[in-house]
Design a protein around this motif. Structure first.
Motif, mmCIF file in Angstrom:
data_model
loop_
_atom_site.group_PDB
_atom_site.id
_atom_site.type_symbol
_atom_site.label_atom_id
_atom_site.label_comp_id
_atom_site.label_asym_id
_atom_site.label_seq_id
_atom_site.Cartn_x
_atom_site.Cartn_y
_atom_site.Cartn_z
ATOM 1 N N UNK A 44 -22.282 33.321 21.158
ATOM 2 C CA UNK A 44 -22.749 33.487 22.536
ATOM 3 C C UNK A 44 -24.235 33.815 22.512
ATOM 4 N N UNK A 45 -24.907 33.458 23.608
ATOM 5 C CA UNK A 45 -26.330 33.746 23.717
ATOM 6 C C UNK A 45 -26.583 34.610 24.948
ATOM 7 N N UNK A 46 -27.408 35.648 24.785
ATOM 8 C CA UNK A 46 -27.743 36.477 25.949
ATOM 9 C C UNK A 46 -28.591 35.701 26.944
ATOM 10 N N UNK A 47 -28.418 36.043 28.223
ATOM 11 C CA UNK A 47 -29.145 35.401 29.312
ATOM 12 C C UNK A 47 -29.879 36.490 30.087
ATOM 13 N N UNK A 48 -31.131 36.245 30.415
ATOM 14 C CA UNK A 48 -31.892 37.201 31.220
ATOM 15 C C UNK A 48 -31.344 37.229 32.645
ATOM 16 N N UNK A 49 -31.601 38.311 33.368
ATOM 17 C CA UNK A 49 -31.068 38.452 34.723
ATOM 18 C C UNK A 49 -31.577 37.356 35.666
ATOM 19 N N UNK A 50 -32.723 36.729 35.337
ATOM 20 C CA UNK A 50 -33.240 35.633 36.168
ATOM 21 C C UNK A 50 -32.665 34.275 35.773
ATOM 22 N N UNK A 51 -31.752 34.262 34.805
ATOM 23 C CA UNK A 51 -31.108 33.025 34.382
ATOM 24 C C UNK A 51 -31.797 32.313 33.232
ATOM 25 N N UNK A 52 -32.958 32.800 32.825
ATOM 26 C CA UNK A 52 -33.664 32.147 31.720
ATOM 27 C C UNK A 52 -33.063 32.567 30.378
ATOM 28 N N UNK A 53 -33.185 31.674 29.405
ATOM 29 C CA UNK A 53 -32.761 31.990 28.044
ATOM 30 C C UNK A 53 -33.438 31.022 27.084
ATOM 31 N N UNK A 54 -33.478 31.409 25.840
ATOM 32 C CA UNK A 54 -33.974 30.548 24.776
ATOM 33 C C UNK A 54 -33.229 30.946 23.512
ATOM 34 N N UNK A 55 -32.679 29.964 22.815
ATOM 35 C CA UNK A 55 -31.901 30.253 21.621
ATOM 36 C C UNK A 55 -32.085 29.127 20.607
ATOM 37 N N UNK A 56 -32.201 29.519 19.347
ATOM 38 C CA UNK A 56 -32.240 28.551 18.254
ATOM 39 C C UNK A 56 -30.802 28.259 17.846
ATOM 40 N N UNK A 57 -30.431 27.009 17.919
ATOM 41 C CA UNK A 57 -29.074 26.574 17.587
ATOM 42 C C UNK A 57 -29.091 25.946 16.203
ATOM 43 N N UNK A 58 -28.242 26.465 15.322
ATOM 44 C CA UNK A 58 -28.076 25.845 14.005
ATOM 45 C C UNK A 58 -27.046 24.732 14.143
ATOM 46 N N UNK A 59 -27.482 23.510 13.885
ATOM 47 C CA UNK A 59 -26.581 22.356 13.931
ATOM 48 C C UNK A 59 -25.927 22.265 12.556
ATOM 49 N N UNK A 60 -24.625 22.505 12.467
ATOM 50 C CA UNK A 60 -23.960 22.513 11.157
ATOM 51 C C UNK A 60 -24.205 21.226 10.370
ATOM 52 N N UNK A 61 -24.321 21.357 9.056
ATOM 53 C CA UNK A 61 -24.590 20.216 8.178
ATOM 54 C C UNK A 61 -23.518 19.138 8.301
ATOM 55 N N UNK A 62 -22.290 19.535 8.621
ATOM 56 C CA UNK A 62 -21.191 18.563 8.721
ATOM 57 C C UNK A 62 -21.140 17.848 10.075
ATOM 58 N N UNK A 63 -22.071 18.148 10.974
ATOM 59 C CA UNK A 63 -22.100 17.482 12.274
ATOM 60 C C UNK A 63 -22.387 15.995 12.080
#
Length: 137
Positions: free
Chosen positions: A85-104
């Motif tokens: 899960x990724x935290x979201x700011x109260x204004x709805x903004x967010x930024x997260x680095x997603x690791x794309x699994x090697x087996x994708x």
């Protein structure tokens, strides 16, 4: 040719038509801003940043708000890869680095975000998924 699961097929259809996000019917419904990806392509095993700007309305989020993330691949028959899960700011903004699994698998992928107002459209509303698409290389 592999057959897509109903969830993956639905997301793929949304992604292939170029719909970023949207809702019709209830014009007063407050929705978060579209999600963007830091690049159109990402290598399997690498990271991609996904983010959304602050909403133009009050979403009513508290400080503990978070979104659930599900990585879907058109080339896979599975139900997708559940990500942290990724935290979201109260204004709805967010930024997260997603690791794309090697087996994708290589090909079109969609990051489906769950936990936003897009999840709760009423019977009179027609909502697209809150998601962003990219290509896994």
């Amino acid at each position: 040719m592999k057959q897509l699961t109903p969830i993956a097929l639905g997301i793929a259809l949304i992604a292939s038509t170029g719909i970023v996000s949207g809702c019709s019917g209830n014009k007063s419904l407050c929705l978060p801003e579209p999600i963007t990806a830091s690049a159109p392509n990402v290598n399997a095993g690498a990271e991609i940043t996904v983010s959304a700007a602050p909403a133009r309305c009050n979403l009513g989020y508290d400080e503990q708000k978070s979104y659930s993330l599900l990585l879907l691949s058109e080339a896979s028959n599975d139900e997708g890869k559940r990500l942290p899960q990724t935290p979201v700011n109260s204004d709805g903004s967010f930024s997260v680095d997603i690791h794309v699994p090697a087996e994708t698998p290589k090909g079109n992928a969609t990051l489906l975000v769950q936990g936003s107002p897009f999840d709760s459209c009423s019977g009179q509303d027609s909502c697209a998924a809150y998601s962003v698409s990219f290509i896994v290389e």
